[in-house]
Design a protein around this motif. Structure first.
Motif, PDB file in Angstrom:
ATOM      1  N   PHE A 252      55.060  25.851  78.817  1.00 14.59           N
ATOM      2  CA  PHE A 252      55.361  25.805  77.394  1.00 14.59           C
ATOM      3  C   PHE A 252      56.314  24.654  77.143  1.00 14.59           C
ATOM      4  O   PHE A 252      57.311  24.505  77.842  1.00 14.59           O
ATOM      5  CB  PHE A 252      56.015  27.148  77.036  1.00 14.59           C
ATOM      6  CG  PHE A 252      56.131  27.432  75.568  1.00 14.59           C
ATOM      7  CD1 PHE A 252      57.303  27.175  74.898  1.00 14.59           C
ATOM      8  CD2 PHE A 252      55.072  27.978  74.876  1.00 14.59           C
ATOM      9  CE1 PHE A 252      57.422  27.456  73.554  1.00 14.59           C
ATOM     10  CE2 PHE A 252      55.182  28.272  73.543  1.00 14.59           C
ATOM     11  CZ  PHE A 252      56.361  28.004  72.864  1.00 14.59           C
ATOM     12  N   ASN A 253      56.018  23.783  76.161  1.00 14.96           N
ATOM     13  CA  ASN A 253      56.972  22.726  75.849  1.00 14.96           C
ATOM     14  C   ASN A 253      57.353  22.752  74.379  1.00 14.96           C
ATOM     15  O   ASN A 253      56.873  23.588  73.618  1.00 14.96           O
ATOM     16  CB  ASN A 253      56.441  21.346  76.281  1.00 14.96           C
ATOM     17  CG  ASN A 253      55.278  20.872  75.436  1.00 14.96           C
ATOM     18  OD1 ASN A 253      55.289  20.968  74.217  1.00 14.96           O
ATOM     19  ND2 ASN A 253      54.241  20.352  76.093  1.00 14.96           N
ATOM     20  N   GLU A 254      58.197  21.833  73.979  1.00 13.48           N
ATOM     21  CA  GLU A 254      58.799  21.904  72.645  1.00 13.48           C
ATOM     22  C   GLU A 254      57.806  21.634  71.517  1.00 13.48           C
ATOM     23  O   GLU A 254      58.116  21.880  70.351  1.00 13.48           O
ATOM     24  CB  GLU A 254      59.965  20.917  72.547  1.00 13.48           C
ATOM     25  CG  GLU A 254      59.570  19.473  72.794  1.00 13.48           C
ATOM     26  CD  GLU A 254      60.760  18.536  72.681  1.00 13.48           C
ATOM     27  OE1 GLU A 254      61.473  18.618  71.676  1.00 13.48           O
ATOM     28  OE2 GLU A 254      60.954  17.734  73.603  1.00 13.48           O
ATOM     29  N   TYR A 255      56.613  21.098  71.841  1.00 10.86           N
ATOM     30  CA  TYR A 255      55.616  20.818  70.815  1.00 10.86           C
ATOM     31  C   TYR A 255      54.481  21.835  70.817  1.00 10.86           C
ATOM     32  O   TYR A 255      53.487  21.657  70.120  1.00 10.86           O
ATOM     33  CB  TYR A 255      55.039  19.412  71.014  1.00 10.86           C
ATOM     34  CG  TYR A 255      56.087  18.329  70.923  1.00 10.86           C
ATOM     35  CD1 TYR A 255      56.635  17.954  69.700  1.00 10.86           C
ATOM     36  CD2 TYR A 255      56.549  17.699  72.073  1.00 10.86           C
ATOM     37  CE1 TYR A 255      57.603  16.968  69.615  1.00 10.86           C
ATOM     38  CE2 TYR A 255      57.528  16.712  72.005  1.00 10.86           C
ATOM     39  CZ  TYR A 255      58.046  16.346  70.771  1.00 10.86           C
ATOM     40  OH  TYR A 255      59.015  15.380  70.696  1.00 10.86           O
ATOM     41  N   ASP A 256      54.630  22.900  71.586  1.00 11.21           N
ATOM     42  CA  ASP A 256      53.587  23.927  71.709  1.00 11.21           C
ATOM     43  C   ASP A 256      53.942  25.175  70.930  1.00 11.21           C
ATOM     44  O   ASP A 256      55.093  25.379  70.512  1.00 11.21           O
ATOM     45  CB  ASP A 256      53.387  24.315  73.174  1.00 11.21           C
ATOM     46  CG  ASP A 256      52.737  23.207  73.988  1.00 11.21           C
ATOM     47  OD1 ASP A 256      52.084  22.341  73.386  1.00 11.21           O
ATOM     48  OD2 ASP A 256      52.904  23.208  75.226  1.00 11.21           O
ATOM     49  N   VAL A 257      52.939  26.016  70.757  1.00  7.70           N
ATOM     50  CA  VAL A 257      53.156  27.374  70.277  1.00  7.70           C
ATOM     51  C   VAL A 257      52.514  28.337  71.268  1.00  7.70           C
ATOM     52  O   VAL A 257      51.486  28.018  71.877  1.00  7.70           O
ATOM     53  CB  VAL A 257      52.568  27.600  68.866  1.00  7.70           C
ATOM     54  CG1 VAL A 257      53.314  26.793  67.834  1.00  7.70           C
ATOM     55  CG2 VAL A 257      51.087  27.261  68.821  1.00  7.70           C
ATOM     56  N   LEU A 258      53.125  29.486  71.448  1.00  7.31           N
ATOM     57  CA  LEU A 258      52.556  30.543  72.274  1.00  7.31           C
ATOM     58  C   LEU A 258      51.794  31.487  71.358  1.00  7.31           C
ATOM     59  O   LEU A 258      52.359  32.015  70.390  1.00  7.31           O
ATOM     60  CB  LEU A 258      53.654  31.288  73.023  1.00  7.31           C
ATOM     61  CG  LEU A 258      53.198  32.478  73.874  1.00  7.31           C
ATOM     62  CD1 LEU A 258      52.301  32.016  75.013  1.00  7.31           C
ATOM     63  CD2 LEU A 258      54.387  33.245  74.418  1.00  7.31           C
ATOM     64  N   ILE A 259      50.512  31.693  71.646  1.00  9.14           N
ATOM     65  CA  ILE A 259      49.630  32.454  70.765  1.00  9.14           C
ATOM     66  C   ILE A 259      49.132  33.708  71.470  1.00  9.14           C
ATOM     67  O   ILE A 259      48.718  33.656  72.631  1.00  9.14           O
ATOM     68  CB  ILE A 259      48.416  31.598  70.339  1.00  9.14           C
ATOM     69  CG1 ILE A 259      48.887  30.381  69.545  1.00  9.14           C
ATOM     70  CG2 ILE A 259      47.424  32.419  69.524  1.00  9.14           C
ATOM     71  CD1 ILE A 259      47.780  29.382  69.250  1.00  9.14           C
ATOM     72  N   ARG A 260      49.205  34.837  70.771  1.00 12.76           N
ATOM     73  CA  ARG A 260      48.530  36.048  71.247  1.00 12.76           C
ATOM     74  C   ARG A 260      47.120  36.042  70.645  1.00 12.76           C
ATOM     75  O   ARG A 260      46.955  36.093  69.429  1.00 12.76           O
ATOM     76  CB  ARG A 260      49.280  37.300  70.798  1.00 12.76           C
ATOM     77  CG  ARG A 260      48.689  38.586  71.398  1.00 12.76           C
ATOM     78  CD  ARG A 260      49.376  39.832  70.896  1.00 12.76           C
ATOM     79  NE  ARG A 260      48.899  40.223  69.577  1.00 12.76           N
ATOM     80  CZ  ARG A 260      49.666  40.379  68.512  1.00 12.76           C
ATOM     81  NH1 ARG A 260      50.959  40.155  68.598  1.00 12.76           N
ATOM     82  NH2 ARG A 260      49.150  40.741  67.355  1.00 12.76           N
ATOM     83  N   THR A 261      46.124  35.953  71.502  1.00 13.35           N
ATOM     84  CA  THR A 261      44.745  35.842  71.026  1.00 13.35           C
ATOM     85  C   THR A 261      44.314  37.135  70.345  1.00 13.35           C
ATOM     86  O   THR A 261      44.482  38.226  70.883  1.00 13.35           O
ATOM     87  CB  THR A 261      43.792  35.544  72.192  1.00 13.35           C
ATOM     88  OG1 THR A 261      44.292  34.429  72.929  1.00 13.35           O
ATOM     89  CG2 THR A 261      42.412  35.225  71.676  1.00 13.35           C
ATOM     90  N   GLU A 262      43.769  36.990  69.149  1.00 12.10           N
ATOM     91  CA  GLU A 262      43.270  38.135  68.405  1.00 12.10           C
ATOM     92  C   GLU A 262      41.757  38.299  68.555  1.00 12.10           C
ATOM     93  O   GLU A 262      41.273  39.395  68.777  1.00 12.10           O
ATOM     94  CB  GLU A 262      43.629  37.988  66.922  1.00 12.10           C
ATOM     95  CG  GLU A 262      45.085  38.268  66.605  1.00 12.10           C
ATOM     96  CD  GLU A 262      45.420  39.741  66.763  1.00 12.10           C
ATOM     97  OE1 GLU A 262      44.771  40.582  66.118  1.00 12.10           O
ATOM     98  OE2 GLU A 262      46.328  40.045  67.550  1.00 12.10           O
TER      99      GLU A 262
END
Length: 410
Positions: free
Chosen positions: A81-91
């Motif tokens: 994970f880096n500062e330009y990413d988002v962590l997504i919970r897949t729906e």
């Protein structure tokens, strides 16, 4: 006991404030998180404890296909994970043609490719340089990751990047660049949003064809991209649209579900008879043809039917090679334009869905829960052979946000 996700530096969402600490806070937090995670894993002395740790700490179950028509579930730690990413919970994930090809071949053609490229999800964490998203935002993703530095990317053609890779979302959690995520409008269902990529392909084909409300449009093919192109053309205001195909059953679905004029023709039918049927359907010759089933037959039909100075868009192929009359192309001053993948079309597609102008959700045939992923692949493969409907896998917990067809923008 550590948190399931890296604890990011607190920040004011929606502002451009840049504290001196913010640049290094993220790296420090992630390093501490990874160090603690590795230490806890080392404390698990046997394989069973390690599996228990992965389930309880990350819950990041991933779908893998290592053999043809064989689906396996694996456990993985959260991606970097880096500062330009988002962590997504897949729906939810709509199974696409690439997923089904991978399922049939066991990944031999594309080793290492991850699955699930048409996905929607909910943002869990954001990098400290991201201001346009916050935890809880619903997003749809462009799964193709371009390098950004090759000649094609510099020209804005990131869809044909030399180093393009795909980030798969057939997993519980995934990290993705924030600039390739798009907020889902409030009234759009998460299941319907998984078809944004499908609609984007049709939108790009229409724009490349320079479709106007007065354009006569012929769409060849009866798959999801053909339907998306027809929906986009209708949204633009085109009143004279005909969808033609050699496959009868999908055409009946298009006519019944989306109310387009459809024309069925046999593959061995003479051109003069096909052209006569086409003119009877459109009451004119087409100004633009969007060919979603490129083959020798469909290309010659396109060239013969088009008005002089017309445009033929090559959107999808039924055959690798197609011989057609180049003299007609030259004498009629026709334009042959490819439309491969999509560029910056997600916002347009989402707006059409939100406004009810492109009810792409009607393409969803079945929604399967995560535990029935094997059945979902078999159903999607069957549907791809006989029809044009989409199969969606719900990756979230079963008791959350159960999909109802009446909820989509139809």
């Amino acid at each position: 006991m550590t948190n399931r996700f890296p604890v990011l530096h607190k920040r004011n969402y929606g502002t451009d404030s840049c504290n001196e600490n913010r640049a290094r806070c993220y790296e420090e937090d992630v390093k501490n998180y990874e160090s603690e995670k590795e230490q806890e894993i080392e404390e698990c002395t046997d394989e069973e404890n390690t599996d228990t740790y992965l389930i309880n700490k990350t819950r990041n179950e991933v779908i893998r296909i290592l053999e043809p028509c064989t689906v396996e579930r694996c456990l993985e730690a959260l991606p970097k994970f880096n500062e330009y990413d988002v962590l997504i919970r897949t729906e939810a994930v709509a199974l696409s043609g690439s997923d089904l090809h991978y399922y049939e071949t066991g990944g031999q053609s594309y080793p290492g490719m991850t699955l699930g490229h048409d996905a929607s999800g909910i943002v869990q964490e954001v990098g400290c340089s991201i201001t346009k998203f916050r935890p809880g935002d619903r997003v749809v993703v462009e799964s193709g990751l371009a390098c950004g530095i090759c000649d094609y990317c510099k020209k804005g053609c990131y869809n044909i990047c030399n180093n393009l890779i795909f980030n798969g979302f057939l997993r519980k959690y995934q990290v993705h660049p924030a600039d390739l995520c798009h907020k889902i409008p409030t009234d759009v269902d998460m299941i319907e949003a998984t078809l944004t990529q499908t609609l984007a392909l049709g939108c790009q084909a229409c724009f490349k064809a320079q479709v106007l409300p007065t354009t006569n449009v012929l769409i060849i093919g009866a798959g999801p991209t053909a339907i998306s192109a027809a929906l986009c053309a209708r949204a633009i205001g085109v009143g004279n649209i005909c969808v033609a195909s050699t496959i009868k059953e999908p055409l009946e679905t298009i006519e019944k579900t989306f109310h387009f004029k459809c024309m069925h023709y046999d593959a061995d039918m003479q051109y003069c008879m096909i052209l006569e049927c086409l003119y009877s359907a459109l009451h004119d010759w087409p100004d633009a043809v969007i060919n979603c089933a490129v083959s020798e037959k469909s290309m010659n039909l396109s060239v013969m039917a088009l008005k002089p100075c017309g445009i033929c868009i090559l959107a999808e192929c039924d055959a690798e090679c197609a011989c057609f009359n180049a003299m007609d192309v030259l004498m009629k001053n026709l334009k042959l334009i490819p439309s491969f993948r999509s560029i910056n079309m997600f916002p347009t597609a989402l707006q059409l869905i939100d406004g009810g102008k492109a009810p792409i959700g009607r393409l969803v045939a079945n929604v399967f829960q995560w535990r029935k992923v094997e059945l979902a692949f078999r159903k999607a493969l069957h549907e791809s052979n006989i029809g044009n409907k989409k199969v969606v896998i719900r990756c979230a917990e079963e008791d959350k946000d159960i999909y109802k067809k009446e909820d989509c923008k139809t």
